[in-house]
Design a protein around this motif. Structure first.
Motif, PDB file in Angstrom:
ATOM      1  N   UNK A   1     -34.559 -14.412  85.077  1.00  0.00           N
ATOM      2  CA  UNK A   1     -35.017 -13.885  86.359  1.00  0.00           C
ATOM      3  C   UNK A   1     -35.051 -12.373  86.280  1.00  0.00           C
TER       4      UNK A   1
ATOM      5  N   UNK B   1     -34.134 -33.744 100.337  1.00  0.00           N
ATOM      6  CA  UNK B   1     -33.910 -32.427  99.728  1.00  0.00           C
ATOM      7  C   UNK B   1     -32.888 -31.593 100.491  1.00  0.00           C
ATOM      8  N   UNK B   2     -32.875 -31.777 101.811  1.00  0.00           N
ATOM      9  CA  UNK B   2     -31.938 -30.943 102.556  1.00  0.00           C
ATOM     10  C   UNK B   2     -30.843 -31.739 103.254  1.00  0.00           C
TER      11      UNK B   2
ATOM     12  N   UNK C   1     -27.350 -30.608 102.767  1.00  0.00           N
ATOM     13  CA  UNK C   1     -26.985 -29.261 103.187  1.00  0.00           C
ATOM     14  C   UNK C   1     -26.241 -29.287 104.515  1.00  0.00           C
ATOM     15  N   UNK C   2     -26.249 -30.439 105.177  1.00  0.00           N
ATOM     16  CA  UNK C   2     -25.594 -30.532 106.494  1.00  0.00           C
ATOM     17  C   UNK C   2     -24.239 -31.203 106.348  1.00  0.00           C
ATOM     18  N   UNK C   3     -23.393 -30.955 107.314  1.00  0.00           N
ATOM     19  CA  UNK C   3     -22.069 -31.573 107.266  1.00  0.00           C
ATOM     20  C   UNK C   3     -22.172 -33.089 107.356  1.00  0.00           C
TER      21      UNK C   3
ATOM     22  N   UNK D   1     -20.074 -19.845  97.688  1.00  0.00           N
ATOM     23  CA  UNK D   1     -20.271 -21.093  98.403  1.00  0.00           C
ATOM     24  C   UNK D   1     -20.800 -20.795  99.796  1.00  0.00           C
TER      25      UNK D   1
ATOM     26  N   UNK E   1     -20.295 -24.073 107.559  1.00  0.00           N
ATOM     27  CA  UNK E   1     -18.833 -24.122 107.624  1.00  0.00           C
ATOM     28  C   UNK E   1     -18.193 -22.853 107.083  1.00  0.00           C
ATOM     29  N   UNK E   2     -18.939 -22.092 106.253  1.00  0.00           N
ATOM     30  CA  UNK E   2     -18.389 -20.865 105.679  1.00  0.00           C
ATOM     31  C   UNK E   2     -18.890 -19.619 106.393  1.00  0.00           C
TER      32      UNK E   2
ATOM     33  N   UNK F   1     -28.923 -14.329  87.687  1.00  0.00           N
ATOM     34  CA  UNK F   1     -28.920 -15.542  86.870  1.00  0.00           C
ATOM     35  C   UNK F   1     -28.992 -16.761  87.773  1.00  0.00           C
ATOM     36  N   UNK F   2     -29.415 -17.845  87.189  1.00  0.00           N
ATOM     37  CA  UNK F   2     -29.450 -19.087  87.957  1.00  0.00           C
ATOM     38  C   UNK F   2     -28.029 -19.488  88.291  1.00  0.00           C
TER      39      UNK F   2
ATOM     40  N   UNK G   1     -27.057 -28.110  96.134  1.00  0.00           N
ATOM     41  CA  UNK G   1     -27.905 -28.782  97.099  1.00  0.00           C
ATOM     42  C   UNK G   1     -29.052 -27.857  97.474  1.00  0.00           C
ATOM     43  N   UNK G   2     -30.176 -28.473  97.784  1.00  0.00           N
ATOM     44  CA  UNK G   2     -31.334 -27.696  98.159  1.00  0.00           C
ATOM     45  C   UNK G   2     -31.998 -27.075  96.947  1.00  0.00           C
TER      46      UNK G   2
ATOM     47  N   UNK H   1     -23.442 -29.432  91.396  1.00  0.00           N
ATOM     48  CA  UNK H   1     -24.266 -30.153  92.355  1.00  0.00           C
ATOM     49  C   UNK H   1     -24.802 -29.169  93.379  1.00  0.00           C
TER      50      UNK H   1
ATOM     51  N   UNK I   1     -29.821 -18.285  93.183  1.00  0.00           N
ATOM     52  CA  UNK I   1     -29.671 -17.180  92.233  1.00  0.00           C
ATOM     53  C   UNK I   1     -28.351 -16.478  92.510  1.00  0.00           C
TER      54      UNK I   1
ATOM     55  N   UNK J   1     -19.091 -27.635  90.120  1.00  0.00           N
ATOM     56  CA  UNK J   1     -19.237 -29.086  90.134  1.00  0.00           C
ATOM     57  C   UNK J   1     -20.652 -29.533  89.840  1.00  0.00           C
TER      58      UNK J   1
ATOM     59  N   UNK K   1     -32.888 -23.619 105.369  1.00  0.00           N
ATOM     60  CA  UNK K   1     -31.685 -24.325 104.933  1.00  0.00           C
ATOM     61  C   UNK K   1     -31.875 -24.857 103.517  1.00  0.00           C
ATOM     62  N   UNK K   2     -33.099 -25.279 103.256  1.00  0.00           N
ATOM     63  CA  UNK K   2     -33.414 -25.784 101.921  1.00  0.00           C
ATOM     64  C   UNK K   2     -33.255 -24.667 100.884  1.00  0.00           C
ATOM     65  N   UNK K   3     -33.746 -23.477 101.213  1.00  0.00           N
ATOM     66  CA  UNK K   3     -33.594 -22.348 100.291  1.00  0.00           C
ATOM     67  C   UNK K   3     -32.116 -21.996 100.096  1.00  0.00           C
TER      68      UNK K   3
ATOM     69  N   UNK L   1     -21.678 -25.841 104.444  1.00  0.00           N
ATOM     70  CA  UNK L   1     -22.674 -26.795 104.927  1.00  0.00           C
ATOM     71  C   UNK L   1     -22.965 -26.528 106.393  1.00  0.00           C
ATOM     72  N   UNK L   2     -24.182 -26.840 106.770  1.00  0.00           N
ATOM     73  CA  UNK L   2     -24.596 -26.530 108.135  1.00  0.00           C
ATOM     74  C   UNK L   2     -23.827 -27.408 109.100  1.00  0.00           C
TER      75      UNK L   2
END
Lengths: 378, 1034
Positions: B611, B685-686, B689-691, A187, A253-254, A346-347, A356-357, A354, A361, A352, A291-293, A190-191
């Motif tokens: 992959x 899309x992002x 990713x933010x709080x 995990x 957060x992590x 692996x993917x 994000x982004x 979900x 891998x 859960x 962040x998207x990656x 989140x930013x």
């Protein structure tokens, strides 16, 4: 491209690509490498200046390295010695930034015999390599995750220097450790905040504010906690050439950090100078892309994370990354050749479901049980 | 009787009290919280209050000290689920009973004694335990090697003789190389007849053993022999001790993988041996992997041989497996397996591509009718139809109710392609002799029809090599594995055969074209290249491709499937023939086939989108040199000397191989075109990713709050009635809630206690917990993966039975092979294969009488290796300089430096001056001195006393005078006889007199003594009287 032969424990490669990886892994695995046909068909054939410079740096931190370069400079034989460390003072080539050399030292540092204290001088920020800020904010934290005791790792940027003349200086301190520890990180969190530095070297200090302004313009769309310092370097601290740039990093957060940066162009001839607003926006967009990656490590730190995973004890290590860069892919290939380790890729599907982004891998491996054989145990 | 029981049932049952004093009492008692059971501290807390703060602090500190002393650095338990057999080395001097002990142990566990034991013997001793027994011969090298790998050493000692040097030598070796568990065994106790001496000897030996190992170390007594065997009870006891023994992992073995070879084959081509008997050999070695997982790429060290790269490694089905299902009962007879290939036991030997069935001799199979192993062979021999025919008859049904496919259908499908291929070739070339495809098929068919078994004679016994089905079958099998992970497989024998054939055809095609028309050659080559490329893509993509040149490849594939099917049916019929209840080991190979097929299918499913292929696919697409040839052909030649290389072509080539790329670890170092994330279509899309975005359900505060609320409201519902399916117990609401409540109370008590005592959250506990977690993860992560995939990631894990191939092994290894010497193969970690200057701390052993001298060669055992080197000694001075020492100090340690393999620090090492010194007697020929000859000239010059002639007179004087024998006259004879008689009589008389005198003297002495005694008695009496008088007076 895999090695063309592996006789007498010597790996033979063709071409100059990924020479840094090959030399780095050669030092760690103490397997000699031979690189042939280096830029044979280029207008400037043979090994480049910055590569020679890298070999010199490797020679400084090791003991008993044998380097053979033929007269045309197209064939190189490199037999690594034992990692020694100590105080190293190195003038880096101006063709690449300090980051190019520093990345190698970050990977080697903890396996030295005595603690490393390296002073590197050269270009601190350029377009093609991770800058010293980038290494400080997102590569070194990755290394710290793999250490049981991460005290003593320090990177200090004492001077900044831009192309073409450089003049930057960093001091990298690294303790020695016996081994790395296995980690399981899936995990990335989140930013939660974005920080950064905008620096101006030998240009108007107002530029920094303009850069910050535009970067914030992008980032405030997503999160209110954005704080960007302006670093107006003075006197010797600002190096030898004019320029400016911005470095941004997002913290999750992590504890994962993503970094991005943008620097001004080098003004050669009558070329148009960079517009500060554009530089700021570019950096911000790059950070968004990073962040998207996603993943638990920054994309530039993938290779180091992969290395630390491979060199761990014979335990399972798991790490989620964003899509692999070409550099990381070739690093995985080289790891297989030097250490015989295969990663399970692996993917990533979280429990859960979900993600994000972008797609992530999951890398799983069992380390090779690498230990620092130079470190004194008594 | 039945009436009686009915009557009893009708009796009123006891009704327990539910309330009142008695009920309360009982309840308290039941819960175990009666007043009697409370601790003193609880009953009388005031008595335990602090009296003094300092005292309390001291008590606390002492407790902490004791606790911390007990703590060890927690390590991750890496023992596999199915560990390798425990390696037990039986060590001791000769004639002490090692072989007898091994024989007895084997007999105890497997009931089938071995006649001639050579090398290691593996037996199943329990439901979860196997052991490998190996006898250590009386050789220091064997001792060193075994000390490095043995889990348990049985040290045998002849009690009637006492400890011998070998035992102490072995103990000292063990102490250096990581102490295995050691169990002493005293034998020959029946030689000591006196019970008191026996007792004393036992005690003495025990205490001596304790000082060497550790106080309380187990020493076994085998009291004597009965019919050439040890007493059954004692052996049973020993066996029990062995099978419950626990082992502590040792540092060296926790970081290195190793194996003890229990089988070995020479694979060298017989022809090359015939041509040159000293040629380098190609051998395979078998054994269980021990220690940590073995990496395929690592080089290994074979003790006594040297470093070598593993040419090939593969895992085999376990030849001595543990019982499959663990039941509560003890092992049944057929689960007590024994495996000892060097001793020729094991019945059936599995190989990568064949099964060896051992037969007693050339005619033995006629005598035994009910032998299972024999049945298989005879089944194979007696098959009436060839496999081709069988294949033709066999049917395959893909869907229930669907049409049954026969081999004809499949071959019919593929045949048009075949003809197509031929046509195509003819179109290209018009040369009829190039119908190699047909030839190829014929060849394959011929191969298929080959013998089903071949006889191999070795060690005087005949082994029949059973080949799976047909000679192609094994490659087909392999291909299945290849198919499922074509991205990282290395052997594709069939593919390669066909590929080479195809390329042959292509080459000849090319040649012919070059001859006929130069103009067309270029286009031809292009086409060829294309086909080649397509071939490659076929290889990687795994999709069926309708390429003309590839249908062979496919048909081969379909063949393999049908083969497999026929094999399955074969296996089934076989099974039905043999007694179904009596499953024999011999049938397992067939089951394996089926399992393998199943596994292959499962693995194929997993590799849909991969992959892995993206990253590791590079290693499979071997870049053909032929490509390069085409490239060079393309260039124009000028004057036959220089080549004009078109720039573009070169560039293409460089790009394709990725030769001179710029290197940067950034994801996109040169690109600036990134999508604008501020735009609404990209923003989403992002966003998360933010709080500030949407959180995961498990972390979202709102969701969590909601969840809590629902939990509270539905609390009563959640703990409703339920039935435990396992035990069939029914829980009602009231009971369970009460229990729950009490449990909760207890738990919170414990937590509180821990928090206040500072327990549970300590750094040590955290470490311990994380180590446990890691161990669990290590075990579970690849648990459900097929073995052939799994070895790619984690290597060959301990407990696997592997076969290693080595190339270029000197012939001496084969010619001097002795199964009684242990062959240890130890893997080398990174940079351990390098050689450099090694610094060590060294101390002369107390048994070595002399001191060591610098530059004297020593034989050193370090890591896996034994090697000879020349050390230099030095002493570290206070100024941190090394002072050279010519000799080692007598009782101190010093530094030594030598040229040797680089080894991790903290590894023990041991040095010997000779390997054979105290084990083999040195025979010295007596020196024959030649007589000293002094030339005459020199003799003249010498002084008189030094002249060689000088001592002559003395020597002559010393010579004995030769006396002449004299025969006396008859009178003289008489005289001398009388004289002799007189002399004898006189002598006798004298002797008699002397005797008499002696007796007299003795008598006299006794008389005097008696008088003396009397006198002293009298004196005493008087003294006494006098004293008494004195007392009276007083």
């Amino acid at each position: 491209m895999p090695a063309i032969s592996n006789k007498n424990n010597t790996l033979v490669y063709k071409g100059s690509s990924f020479m840094r990886q090959r030399l780095l892994l050669s030092v760690l695995s103490s397997k000699p490498v031979r690189i042939i046909d280096i830029r044979t068909n280029h207008d400037e054939p043979g090994i480049a200046e910055f590569e020679v410079n890298l070999i010199r740096l490797l020679d400084k931190v090791t003991n008993g390295t044998i380097i053979q370069l033929d007269s045309t400079g197209t064939n190189l034989y490199f037999q690594p010695g034992l990692l020694y460390g100590g105080e190293v003072d190195h003038e880096c080539s101006l063709q690449r930034s300090i980051g190019y050399y520093l990345e190698v030292l970050v990977a080697l540092g903890i396996f030295c015999k005595i603690p490393l204290k390296a002073t590197l001088r050269g270009v601190s920020n350029n377009l093609i390599d991770p800058s010293v800020d980038h290494i400080k904010t997102s590569i070194i934290p990755v290394l710290k995750r793999f250490l049981i005791d991460d005290e003593g790792i320090d990177l200090k940027v004492t001077k900044r220097g831009m192309l073409p003349l450089g003049g930057g200086e960093v001091v990298f301190c690294c303790p020695v450790r016996k081994q790395l520890r296995p980690i399981q990180l899936e995990d990335s969190g989140m930013v939660k905040r974005i920080r950064g530095t905008a620096y101006t070297l030998r240009v108007s200090p107002a530029i920094a504010n303009r850069v910050v302004e535009s970067a914030k313009g992008v980032l405030l769309n997503f999160i209110p906690d954005v704080y960007i310092n302006a670093d107006q370097c003075k006197g010797k601290q600002s190096g030898k050439s004019p320029g400016f740039g911005i470095h941004l990093y997002a913290e999750t957060t992590k504890g994962t950090t993503y970094s991005a940066e943008a620097v001004s162009k080098v003004i050669v001839g009558g070329a148009e100078p960079s517009i500060p607003e554009e530089v700021g926006k570019l950096a911000a967009q790059r950070l968004c892309h990073e962040i998207y990656m996603g993943g638990c490590v920054d994309s530039a730190a993938q290779a180091l994370a992969i290395l630390c995973m491979a060199l761990g004890q014979k335990d399972v290590t798991k790490l989620v990354m964003g899509s692999l860069s070409d550099y990381s892919i070739s690093f995985l290939q080289h790891l297989r050749e030097f250490f015989g380790i295969t990663f399970k890729l692996e993917d990533y599907k979280s429990e859960e479901d979900c993600v994000v982004g972008a797609d992530k891998i999951l890398l799983t491996c069992i380390g090779i049980g690498y230990t620092n054989i130079s470190k004194r145990t008594i | 009787m039945s009436n009686n029981t009915n009557f009893e049932e009708k009796k009123k049952s006891h009704r327990e009290r539910h309330s009142g004093r008695k009920a309360d009492k009982k309840k308290v008692k039941k819960n175990g919280k009666s007043i009697q059971e409370l601790t003193d501290q609880r009953r009388n807390p005031k008595a335990f209050a602090f009296n003094s703060v300092i005292g309390a602090e001291r008590r606390f500190r002492r407790k902490q000290d004791i606790e911390t002393k007990k703590q060890h650095v927690p390590f991750v338990d890496r023992t596999p689920i199915e560990p390798p057999p425990i390696l037990i080395a039986v060590v001791g001097p000769p004639k002490v009973g090692k072989t007898t002990l091994i024989n007895n142990l084997i007999k105890l566990f497997s009931k089938s004694p071995l006649l001639d034991i050579k090398g290691p013997v593996t037996i199943v001793t329990g439901k979860k335990r196997r052991i490998t027994l190996i006898e250590c011969n009386n050789d220091i090298n064997s001792m060193i090697d075994l000390a490095k790998v043995a889990d348990l050493a049985l040290l045998l000692c002849d009690a009637s003789f006492g400890f011998e040097m070998e035992i102490f030598e072995f103990l000292n070796i063990c102490q250096i190389h990581g102490m295995p568990r050691i169990m002493g065994i005293l034998t020959h106790l029946d030689m000591i007849k006196n019970s008191k001496t026996l007792k004393n000897t036992k005690k003495m030996l025990k205490h001596r053993f304790w000082t060497e190992v550790y106080p309380g170390a187990k020493l076994f007594y085998l009291s004597g022999l009965l019919h050439g065997e040890y007493l059954r009870n004692e052996i049973k006891n020993l066996g029990r001790f062995i099978s419950i023994m626990k082992f502590r992992p040792l540092t060296w073995r926790m970081t290195h993988s190793y194996l003890l070879a229990d089988r070995y084959e020479d694979l060298t081509n017989l022809e090359s041996i015939r041509q040159n008997s000293k040629c380098d050999r190609h051998i395979s070695i078998y054994g269980y992997v021990r220690g940590v997982p073995l990496n395929k790429n690592s080089s290994v060290h074979i003790a006594g041989f040297g470093d070598i790269k593993i040419h090939d490694i593969s895992y085999l089905p376990d030849p001595c497996p543990l019982p499959e299902t663990v039941k509560k009962r003890a092992l049944i007879e057929k689960e007590k397996l024994i495996y000892a290939p060097f001793s020729g036991v094991g019945g059936i030997v599995y190989d990568k591509d064949a099964v060896y069935v051992e037969l007693g001799g050339s005619h033995s199979h006629k005598k035994r009718d009910n032998d299972e192993a024999n049945n298989i062979v005879t089944n194979l021999i007696e098959t009436k139809e060839a496999l081709d025919v069988k294949m033709q008859h066999s049917e395959l049904q893909l869907f229930t109710g669907g049409k049954k496919l026969t081999a004809d259908d499949i071959s019919g499908d593929s045949s048009p392609y075949d003809s197509d291929a031929e046509d195509n070739i003819q179109e290209h070339s018009n040369i009829t002799e190039l119908n190699d495809d047909v030839g190829l098929n014929k060849e394959l068919n011929k191969l298929r029809k080959d013998h089903t078994h071949t006889e191999i004679e070795c060690d005087g016994r005949i082994r029949r090599k059973v080949i799976f089905n047909d000679s192609k079958m094994d490659t087909d099998n392999e291909e299945q594995f290849v198919e499922k992970d074509s991205s990282y497989s290395t052997t594709k024998t069939q593919n390669e055969i066909i590929h080479s054939k195809v390329s042959d055809i292509l080459k000849s095609l090319e040649e012919s074209n070059n001859k006929t028309s130069i103009v067309t050659s270029k286009t031809e080559q292009k086409e060829l290249q294309q086909t080649d490329d397509r071939y490659v893509s076929e290889e990687t993509d795994e999709e069926l491709n309708n390429d003309d040149y590839l249908d062979n490849y496919e048909s081969g594939d379909s063949d393999s499937e049908t083969n497999e099917n026929s094999d399955k049916t074969d296996a089934k019929t076989e099974e039905s023939l043999s007694d179904s209840t009596d499953e024999d080991m011999a049938l397992k190979w067939k089951e394996n086939l089926r399992n393998r097929a199943q596994e292959a299918y499962l693995a194929r499913l997993n590799t849909k989108k991969n992959i892995m292929r993206l990253v590791y696919g590079v290693f499979d697409n071997k870049i053909d040199n032929s490509d390069e040839q085409y490239d060079t052909n393309d260039s124009d030649e000028i004057g036959g000397l220089f080549k004009v290389v078109s720039h573009q072509q070169q560039k293409l080539k460089i790009e394709r191989y990725g030769m001179d790329l710029e290197e940067s670890s950034l994801l996109m170092p040169w690109s600036t075109d990134i999508q604008d994330f501020t735009e609404p279509e990209n923003k989403w899309m992002i966003q998360d990713c933010f709080v500030t975005g949407k959180w995961k359900e498990s972390e979202d505060a709102n969701e969590l709050l909601k969840l809590d609320a629902t939990e509270l409201s539905s609390d009563s519902d959640e703990f409703g009635d339920f039935e435990d399916l396992e035990t069939g117990e029914k829980f009602t609401k009231g009971e369970s809630n009460k229990d729950e409540h009490e449990n909760n109370n207890e738990q919170s008590d414990q937590i509180n206690k821990k928090q206040y005592d500072g327990e549970g959250t300590s750094y040590y506990d955290e470490l311990k917990l994380s180590a446990e977690k890691q161990a669990q993860l290590n075990k579970s992560i690849f648990e459900n993966m097929a073995d052939d995939l799994r070895v790619q990631f984690e290597g060959y894990r301990p407990g696997m039975y592997v076969r290693m191939e080595f190339e270029n092994v000197p012939s001496e290894f084969v010619t001097n092979f002795d199964p009684t010497y242990p062959i240890i193969i130890g893997s080398l970690n990174m940079s351990e294969e390098n050689i450099g200057y090694v610094n060590v701390k060294i101390k002369k052993h107390r048994w070595y009488k002399k001191i060591l001298k610098a530059n004297d060669p020593l034989i050193i055992s370090l890591g896996w290796r034994r090697f000879q080197t020349v050390p230099l000694y030095s002493k570290l001075e206070d100024d941190l300089k090394f002072r050279y020492l010519k000799y080692t100090p007598e009782h101190l340690s010093c530094n030594a430096h030598f040229w040797g393999p680089i080894t991790p620090q903290g590894t023990g090492f041991l040095a010997l001056q000779t390997c054979e010194g105290d084990l083999q007697e040195i025979v010295r020929e007596p020196k024959v001195f030649k007589p000293l000859v002094i030339p005459k000239k020199l003799q003249h010059a010498l002084p008189y006393r030094d002249k060689p002639n000088h001592g002559v007179k003395m020597a002559e004087r010393r010579k004995k005078i030769d006396r002449v024998a004299v025969i006396k006259e008859p009178y003289e004879q008489k005289v001398s006889k009388v004289m002799k008689m007189i002399r004898t009589a006189y002598d006798h008389k004298q002797q008699h007199l002397r005797q008499k005198t002696k007796e007299r003297l003795e008598k006299h002495r006794q008389m005097i003594q008696a008088v003396e005694a009397n006198r002293s008695k009298k004196l005493k009496r008087e003294k006494k009287k006098y004293l008494e008088l004195k007392v009276k007076h007083k």
